[in-house]
Design a protein around this motif. Structure first.
Motif, PDB file in Angstrom:
ATOM      1  N   VAL A 169       2.594  -2.144   6.578  1.00 55.64           N
ATOM      2  CA  VAL A 169       3.695  -3.079   6.362  1.00 55.64           C
ATOM      3  C   VAL A 169       3.472  -4.376   7.131  1.00 55.64           C
ATOM      4  O   VAL A 169       3.715  -5.460   6.625  1.00 55.64           O
ATOM      5  N   PHE A 170       2.970  -4.278   8.367  1.00 56.38           N
ATOM      6  CA  PHE A 170       2.939  -5.444   9.242  1.00 56.38           C
ATOM      7  C   PHE A 170       1.555  -6.047   9.441  1.00 56.38           C
ATOM      8  O   PHE A 170       1.435  -7.092  10.081  1.00 56.38           O
ATOM      9  N   ASP A 171       0.479  -5.428   8.898  1.00 49.91           N
ATOM     10  CA  ASP A 171      -0.870  -5.979   9.040  1.00 49.91           C
ATOM     11  C   ASP A 171      -1.390  -6.338   7.652  1.00 49.91           C
ATOM     12  O   ASP A 171      -1.539  -5.469   6.785  1.00 49.91           O
ATOM     13  N   LEU A 172      -1.699  -7.624   7.431  1.00 47.52           N
ATOM     14  CA  LEU A 172      -2.091  -8.107   6.107  1.00 47.52           C
ATOM     15  C   LEU A 172      -3.404  -7.502   5.648  1.00 47.52           C
ATOM     16  O   LEU A 172      -3.527  -7.088   4.500  1.00 47.52           O
ATOM     17  N   SER A 173      -4.402  -7.398   6.518  1.00 52.76           N
ATOM     18  CA  SER A 173      -5.707  -6.873   6.096  1.00 52.76           C
ATOM     19  C   SER A 173      -5.601  -5.392   5.700  1.00 52.76           C
ATOM     20  O   SER A 173      -6.210  -4.968   4.713  1.00 52.76           O
ATOM     21  N   THR A 174      -4.832  -4.608   6.422  1.00 54.77           N
ATOM     22  CA  THR A 174      -4.644  -3.194   6.065  1.00 54.77           C
ATOM     23  C   THR A 174      -3.892  -3.078   4.745  1.00 54.77           C
ATOM     24  O   THR A 174      -4.222  -2.246   3.903  1.00 54.77           O
ATOM     25  N   THR A 175      -2.904  -3.945   4.549  1.00 53.40           N
ATOM     26  CA  THR A 175      -2.126  -3.919   3.302  1.00 53.40           C
ATOM     27  C   THR A 175      -3.019  -4.269   2.107  1.00 53.40           C
ATOM     28  O   THR A 175      -2.957  -3.610   1.062  1.00 53.40           O
ATOM     29  N   LEU A 176      -3.859  -5.299   2.237  1.00 49.27           N
ATOM     30  CA  LEU A 176      -4.754  -5.681   1.143  1.00 49.27           C
ATOM     31  C   LEU A 176      -5.778  -4.583   0.872  1.00 49.27           C
ATOM     32  O   LEU A 176      -6.107  -4.309  -0.296  1.00 49.27           O
ATOM     33  N   TRP A 177      -6.320  -3.959   1.926  1.00 48.16           N
ATOM     34  CA  TRP A 177      -7.273  -2.856   1.750  1.00 48.16           C
ATOM     35  C   TRP A 177      -6.617  -1.692   1.006  1.00 48.16           C
ATOM     36  O   TRP A 177      -7.191  -1.137   0.077  1.00 48.16           O
ATOM     37  N   PHE A 178      -5.425  -1.306   1.413  1.00 48.88           N
ATOM     38  CA  PHE A 178      -4.709  -0.202   0.771  1.00 48.88           C
ATOM     39  C   PHE A 178      -4.396  -0.547  -0.682  1.00 48.88           C
ATOM     40  O   PHE A 178      -4.547   0.294  -1.581  1.00 48.88           O
ATOM     41  N   ASN A 179      -3.998  -1.783  -0.949  1.00 52.19           N
ATOM     42  CA  ASN A 179      -3.711  -2.221  -2.303  1.00 52.19           C
ATOM     43  C   ASN A 179      -4.946  -2.159  -3.185  1.00 52.19           C
ATOM     44  O   ASN A 179      -4.878  -1.714  -4.325  1.00 52.19           O
TER      45      ASN A 179
END
Length: 169
Positions: free
Chosen positions: A152-162
């Motif tokens: 939710v709060f880290d953009l790179s982790t969110t993009l990787w998961f997406n």
């Protein structure tokens, strides 16, 4: 002090009022006592309750010393103990079970307590195995909650998961 309004009438002056407390009535009594008689209409039960409240005295240290109050559940009589046990007090229920063991086995309190401890130990056997599914569920929930924070709060982790889990083609 009553929570229900009282109808107070000053007959000579024709004053009618509702009051939540008796302060207004007392002021009217003091102000108009030479001119009128104030009467408050309440039920006899309310008057008896108020009189008991006025006459109630507090206990003194000597009164407390004279009382023979039970200090634990084992000092209570059966009727009181059963009443407290019916209110779902666990310690009172333990004492009722001990007394039941005493009556069935015709044993002393100490022997009944030993039998109760054996019953309690047997009851706790296998508790860890029975609680294991709940502990696994709690651990899974905590892990999922902690893992969701970076998504939710880290953009790179969110993009990787997406990229790898949401929009796979």
């Amino acid at each position: 002090h009553s929570s229900s309004p009282q109808l107070c009438i000053l007959p000579i002056l024709g004053i009618k009022m509702f009051s939540r407390n008796r302060i207004i009535t007392r002021v009217l009594h003091q102000t108009f006592e030479k001119h009128a008689v104030a009467r408050c209409f309440t039920s006899p039960a309310v008057r008896r309750f108020r009189q008991k409240q006025l006459n109630r005295s507090t206990a003194t240290a000597s009164d407390a010393g004279k009382m023979d109050l039970p200090h634990s559940f084992k000092d209570m009589d059966n009727n009181t103990l059963l009443t407290v046990a019916a209110l779902e007090n666990h310690a009172a229920r333990i004492e009722v079970l001990k007394r039941h063991i005493m009556s069935i086995d015709r044993s002393s309190y100490e022997e009944a307590s030993a039998v109760f401890e054996k019953i309690a130990a047997k009851n706790r056997e296998g508790m860890a195995l029975a609680a294991l599914p709940y502990q696994i569920g709690i651990a899974t929930g905590v892990t999922a909650a902690l893992a969701s924070l970076p998504m939710v709060f880290d953009l790179s982790t969110t993009l990787w998961f997406n990229e790898f889990y949401v929009t796979t083609e």
